[in-house]
Design an enzyme around this catalytic site. Structure first.
Site, PDB file in Angstrom:
ATOM      1  N   HIS A 155       0.950  -1.056   0.562  1.00  0.00           N
ATOM      2  CA  HIS A 155       0.288   0.145   0.100  1.00  0.00           C
ATOM      3  C   HIS A 155       1.033   1.324   0.533  1.00  0.00           C
ATOM      4  CE1 HIS A 155      -3.719  -1.946   1.598  1.00  0.00           C
ATOM      5  NE2 HIS A 155      -3.048  -2.932   1.110  1.00  0.00           N
TER       6      HIS A 155
ATOM      7  N   GLU B 185       0.695   4.038   1.612  1.00  0.00           N
ATOM      8  CA  GLU B 185       0.496   4.545   3.113  1.00  0.00           C
ATOM      9  C   GLU B 185       2.718   3.453   3.743  1.00  0.00           C
ATOM     10  OE1 GLU B 185      -1.145   3.583   2.278  1.00  0.00           O
ATOM     11  OE2 GLU B 185      -2.977   4.125   3.488  1.00  0.00           O
TER      12      GLU B 185
ATOM     13  N   CYS C 113      -6.213   2.137   5.578  1.00  0.00           N
ATOM     14  CA  CYS C 113      -6.933   0.757   5.962  1.00  0.00           C
ATOM     15  C   CYS C 113      -6.542   0.507   7.671  1.00  0.00           C
ATOM     16  CB  CYS C 113      -6.661  -0.156   5.284  1.00  0.00           C
ATOM     17  SG  CYS C 113      -5.291  -1.184   4.843  1.00  0.00           S
TER      18      CYS C 113
ATOM     19  N   CYS D 187      -2.154  -0.294   7.653  1.00  0.00           N
ATOM     20  CA  CYS D 187      -1.445   0.969   7.357  1.00  0.00           C
ATOM     21  C   CYS D 187      -2.223   1.408   8.259  1.00  0.00           C
ATOM     22  CB  CYS D 187      -2.084   1.512   6.228  1.00  0.00           C
ATOM     23  SG  CYS D 187      -1.931   1.136   4.811  1.00  0.00           S
TER      24      CYS D 187
END
Length: 171
Positions: free
Chosen positions: A65, A67, A95, A98
């Site tokens: 992801h 992040e 999410c 993260c």
């Protein structure tokens, strides 16, 4: 018009500039066929120390992801997994995975653009940062350039749905 939104409290012009950098990262993800989410990490002086975009598909990595990519880069830049004076700007509400990484990195602040009504773990579905029992608290603010961030995602998924529909009708 992209880039024309005026930031509203609690955001300032520097925050909007940082989110625009995150949007540039998201555009890179989209160019690779990834879900267009981008992130940047700034140090206390406002310098970019990490940047990333989604690369779960191209990297065959469920943790790829935006992040996580940006946090890894920032931690390497500082030589420390703890980033207590840093801020993360991300185009989509983080999410649960993260948020966990954000809390472990001990970020001072997270700013996201569009809310995520399906997997958002800062306000929408869960509110992990608000759990008082956690040993670190990170300030989370949402909605910066939300329209621009959301439209990038909506356009991406609209195009994918149209392509899938076209493939079904031609197949």
């Amino acid at each position: 018009m992209p880039g024309s939104e005026t930031p509203v409290e609690p955001f300032n012009a520097d925050d909007a500039d940082a989110m625009r950098l995150a949007l540039e990262q998201a555009a890179q993800a989209e160019a690779l066929g990834e879900v267009p989410v981008g992130a940047v990490v700034l140090d206390a002086a406002g310098r970019v120390i990490g940047a990333g975009f989604n690369r779960t598909i191209s990297g065959h990595d469920p943790t790829g992801h935006a992040e996580i990519v940006a946090l890894r880069q920032a931690a390497q830049a500082l030589g420390n997994y703890r980033l207590p004076e840093a801020s993360l700007f991300v185009t989509l509400e983080p999410c649960a995975m993260c948020v966990g990484a954000i809390l472990h990195a001990r970020l001072a602040r997270v700013v996201y653009g569009a809310a995520d009504p399906k997997t958002g773990a800062c306000h929408s579905v869960l509110n992990v940062p608000a759990i008082a029992q956690l040993n670190h608290q990170t300030r989370v603010e949402g909605g910066l350039l939300a329209q621009e961030c959301g439209e990038l995602l909506r356009g991406f998924f609209r195009t994918r749905r149209q392509a899938a529909k076209q493939a079904r009708t031609q197949g």
